[in-house]
Scaffold this motif. Structure first.
Motif, PDB file in Angstrom:
ATOM      1  N   VAL A  19      -3.510  -0.155  23.519  1.00 45.62           N
ATOM      2  CA  VAL A  19      -2.356  -0.502  22.697  1.00 45.62           C
ATOM      3  C   VAL A  19      -2.402   0.160  21.325  1.00 45.62           C
ATOM      4  CG1 VAL A  19      -2.096  -2.702  23.880  1.00 45.62           C
ATOM      5  CG2 VAL A  19      -3.481  -2.586  21.804  1.00 45.62           C
ATOM      6  N   ALA A  20      -3.502   0.770  20.944  1.00 43.72           N
ATOM      7  CA  ALA A  20      -3.619   1.383  19.618  1.00 43.72           C
ATOM      8  C   ALA A  20      -2.807   2.672  19.568  1.00 43.72           C
ATOM      9  CB  ALA A  20      -5.082   1.673  19.300  1.00 43.72           C
ATOM     10  N   ASN A  21      -1.863   2.740  18.619  1.00 39.72           N
ATOM     11  CA  ASN A  21      -1.071   3.957  18.455  1.00 39.72           C
ATOM     12  C   ASN A  21      -1.877   5.049  17.760  1.00 39.72           C
ATOM     13  OD1 ASN A  21       1.252   2.811  19.614  1.00 39.72           O
ATOM     14  ND2 ASN A  21       1.820   1.858  17.676  1.00 39.72           N
ATOM     15  N   ASP A  22      -2.631   4.664  16.739  1.00 36.79           N
ATOM     16  CA  ASP A  22      -3.445   5.615  15.988  1.00 36.79           C
ATOM     17  C   ASP A  22      -4.835   5.024  15.784  1.00 36.79           C
ATOM     18  OD1 ASP A  22      -1.512   7.744  15.409  1.00 36.79           O
ATOM     19  OD2 ASP A  22      -0.490   6.207  14.235  1.00 36.79           O
ATOM     20  N   ILE A  23      -5.822   5.872  15.811  1.00 33.06           N
ATOM     21  CA  ILE A  23      -7.193   5.461  15.545  1.00 33.06           C
ATOM     22  C   ILE A  23      -7.536   5.703  14.080  1.00 33.06           C
ATOM     23  CG2 ILE A  23      -9.584   5.662  16.294  1.00 33.06           C
ATOM     24  CD1 ILE A  23      -7.637   4.650  18.419  1.00 33.06           C
ATOM     25  N   VAL A  24      -6.998   6.767  13.518  1.00 33.40           N
ATOM     26  CA  VAL A  24      -7.226   7.077  12.111  1.00 33.40           C
ATOM     27  C   VAL A  24      -5.890   7.375  11.437  1.00 33.40           C
ATOM     28  CG1 VAL A  24      -9.556   7.950  12.465  1.00 33.40           C
ATOM     29  CG2 VAL A  24      -7.622   9.527  12.582  1.00 33.40           C
ATOM     30  N   GLU A  25      -5.825   7.092  10.145  1.00 34.65           N
ATOM     31  CA  GLU A  25      -4.684   7.450   9.321  1.00 34.65           C
ATOM     32  C   GLU A  25      -5.174   8.343   8.186  1.00 34.65           C
ATOM     33  OE1 GLU A  25      -2.874   3.863   7.985  1.00 34.65           O
ATOM     34  OE2 GLU A  25      -1.830   3.494   9.874  1.00 34.65           O
ATOM     35  N   THR A  26      -4.328   9.256   7.768  1.00 31.57           N
ATOM     36  CA  THR A  26      -4.739  10.230   6.765  1.00 31.57           C
ATOM     37  C   THR A  26      -3.893  10.117   5.504  1.00 31.57           C
ATOM     38  OG1 THR A  26      -3.242  11.914   7.657  1.00 31.57           O
ATOM     39  CG2 THR A  26      -5.486  11.843   8.542  1.00 31.57           C
ATOM     40  N   GLY A  27      -4.455  10.565   4.420  1.00 35.65           N
ATOM     41  CA  GLY A  27      -3.765  10.670   3.142  1.00 35.65           C
ATOM     42  C   GLY A  27      -4.318  11.874   2.393  1.00 35.65           C
ATOM     43  N   GLU A  28      -3.965  11.994   1.139  1.00 33.46           N
ATOM     44  CA  GLU A  28      -4.432  13.143   0.362  1.00 33.46           C
ATOM     45  C   GLU A  28      -4.731  12.737  -1.068  1.00 33.46           C
ATOM     46  OE1 GLU A  28      -2.238  16.802   0.493  1.00 33.46           O
ATOM     47  OE2 GLU A  28      -1.583  16.407   2.539  1.00 33.46           O
ATOM     48  N   ILE A  29      -5.726  13.395  -1.621  1.00 33.88           N
ATOM     49  CA  ILE A  29      -6.054  13.259  -3.038  1.00 33.88           C
ATOM     50  C   ILE A  29      -6.199  14.663  -3.614  1.00 33.88           C
ATOM     51  CG2 ILE A  29      -7.742  12.468  -4.738  1.00 33.88           C
ATOM     52  CD1 ILE A  29      -8.461  10.195  -2.951  1.00 33.88           C
ATOM     53  N   MET A  30      -5.457  14.928  -4.676  1.00 37.71           N
ATOM     54  CA  MET A  30      -5.595  16.179  -5.415  1.00 37.71           C
ATOM     55  C   MET A  30      -6.267  15.881  -6.749  1.00 37.71           C
ATOM     56  SD  MET A  30      -2.583  16.185  -3.592  1.00 37.71           S
ATOM     57  CE  MET A  30      -1.613  17.271  -2.538  1.00 37.71           C
ATOM     58  N   VAL A  31      -7.243  16.678  -7.108  1.00 39.36           N
ATOM     59  CA  VAL A  31      -7.950  16.515  -8.379  1.00 39.36           C
ATOM     60  C   VAL A  31      -7.759  17.784  -9.196  1.00 39.36           C
ATOM     61  CG1 VAL A  31     -10.122  15.953  -9.501  1.00 39.36           C
ATOM     62  CG2 VAL A  31      -9.658  15.089  -7.199  1.00 39.36           C
ATOM     63  N   LEU A  32      -7.223  17.623 -10.400  1.00 34.00           N
ATOM     64  CA  LEU A  32      -7.037  18.729 -11.328  1.00 34.00           C
ATOM     65  C   LEU A  32      -7.941  18.464 -12.528  1.00 34.00           C
ATOM     66  CD1 LEU A  32      -4.085  17.762 -10.061  1.00 34.00           C
ATOM     67  CD2 LEU A  32      -3.298  19.763 -11.292  1.00 34.00           C
ATOM     68  N   ALA A  33      -8.958  19.275 -12.695  1.00 34.86           N
ATOM     69  CA  ALA A  33      -9.957  19.050 -13.743  1.00 34.86           C
ATOM     70  C   ALA A  33      -9.981  20.233 -14.699  1.00 34.86           C
ATOM     71  CB  ALA A  33     -11.340  18.843 -13.128  1.00 34.86           C
ATOM     72  N   GLY A  34      -9.837  19.919 -15.989  1.00 30.42           N
ATOM     73  CA  GLY A  34      -9.901  20.935 -17.027  1.00 30.42           C
ATOM     74  C   GLY A  34     -10.963  20.606 -18.057  1.00 30.42           C
TER      75      GLY A  34
END
Length: 376
Positions: A128-143
């Motif tokens: 019954v599981a539609n997804d096992i993992v879910e994804t996202g994003e992180i952007m890091v801008l370092a100066g």
């Protein structure tokens, strides 16, 4: 000559404007701000809520750096941030539009790192599981005097990272580079957590595939896990080269490592590279586990396909056997149903029971022969 109104200027990108209708109200950049802190020698300082004023405070004092956290900013909000921090337009474009490939880019003294986050989805049943993992994003801008983290997705929380670092000022005093490390470390540790939780599911799939009692195997479940492992590979594998550059590992690299001293991200670049080497080791562990799962699932797919093929062959043999048994009375009934006058036993009174007995004996003998040969 009268000036052209801003809303009619084709060079402007107005937030929320419908080309066929009126312009919608602009959402201020503060709406996308999760947290904004100023740090001097690793200690958080009293600072204005507005990131522009906080940045001005840092640059006027020429000490410390600002850590700005954003969540899913739109184009106009990110343009305001870019104007304040003098960010490159390409970085701004990538930070607004998600679904980027993990990568590391250098824009003069600014480091831009894209990370894909992975979250394990709890489920009661594999079917019954539609997804096992879910994804996202992180952007890091370092100066030199700032760190900007841009999050896309609902499971990319960094509050725990900030709180943990604020409890160790000597660590945070290493500068923006150590914040970059902390975010990367958090993301890579989540990879290890996800692959660890997936191990139970993969073991359960192996039991199902190789179990002698599982006659009705749902091969779609194996394909589903194969798809999720591919999603993990897309998040983890491309990060190998960026982590190698950040850790200063020149082995198997065609590009030069990042020198934090030259980018002014940290005064102690050697110590920062040590921290990134630890992240690179964890990433290698996660990559090895994912590769192992991929090989195991490939083996399971082959085994499941073979098992399904054998089951279909067995079913076809059973169907063919019963069809052969049914052909005997069908043939006899077809012959004696042609109503010819001169046929054996046609005018004999006991012909009907004799034929029934002969058909029954023939069917039983045929059934025993097929069963002995394991067709039934």
């Amino acid at each position: 000559m009268p000036s052209i109104p801003r809303m009619l200027n084709p060079g402007n990108r107005d937030h929320g404007r419908d080309p066929a209708g009126p312009r919608l109200p602009r959402v201020p950049a503060a709406r996308a701000v999760i947290d904004c802190g100023v740090y001097v020698d690793g200690v958080r300082q009293e600072a204005p809520n507005d990131f522009r004023k906080a940045l001005e405070q840092v640059r006027s004092a020429e000490r410390g750096f600002i850590w700005l956290g954003l969540h899913e900013p739109d184009e106009q909000q990110m343009d305001d941030v870019a104007t304040a921090f003098a960010l490159h337009p390409l970085m701004v474009e990538d930070a607004v539009h998600a679904h980027q490939r993990p990568k590391l880019e250098l824009y003069d003294d600014t480091v831009f790192l894209v990370l894909r986050t992975i979250s394990y989805v709890d489920h009661d049943s594999l079917e019954v599981a539609n997804d096992i993992v879910e994804t996202g994003e992180i952007m890091v801008l370092a100066g030199r005097d700032f760190v900007i983290t841009v999050r896309h997705g609902d499971h990319t929380h960094l509050a725990g990272v900030r709180q943990r670092m604020e409890q160790t000022p000597e660590h945070l005093a290493l500068g923006p580079a150590i914040v970059l490390h902390a975010v990367a470390d958090r993301v890579v540790d989540s990879y290890l957590a996800v692959v660890s939780e997936m191990e139970t599911d993969v073991d359960e799939l192996e039991e199902r595939v190789f179990s002698a009692s599982s006659n009705n195997l749902d091969i779609d479940v194996v394909y589903k896990f194969k798809r999720e492992v591919l999603e993990l590979q897309r998040a983890v594998y491309p990060l190998t080269v960026p982590m190698a550059r950040l850790s200063g590992n020149k082995r198997d690299l065609d590009v030069s490592p990042v020198r934090f001293e030259k980018t002014s991200l940290s005064a102690d670049g050697k110590e920062v590279r040590r921290h990134f080497r630890d992240v690179a080791d964890h990433l290698t562990t996660a990559s090895d586990l994912i590769e192992e799962y991929d090989e195991r699932l490939t083996t399971l797919l082959n085994a499941a396909a073979t098992k399904v093929s054998i089951q279909q062959s067995t079913d076809m043999r059973k169907i063919s056997s019963w069809a052969a048994i049914a052909a005997v009375p069908t043939a006899v009934a077809g012959i004696y149903g042609m109503n010819f006058d001169f046929m054996p036993l046609t005018h004999y009174k006991a012909s009907y029971p004799i034929l029934l007995i002969l058909m029954a004996i023939t069917c039983v003998l045929l059934w025993r022969t097929l069963r002995k040969n394991h067709w039934l």
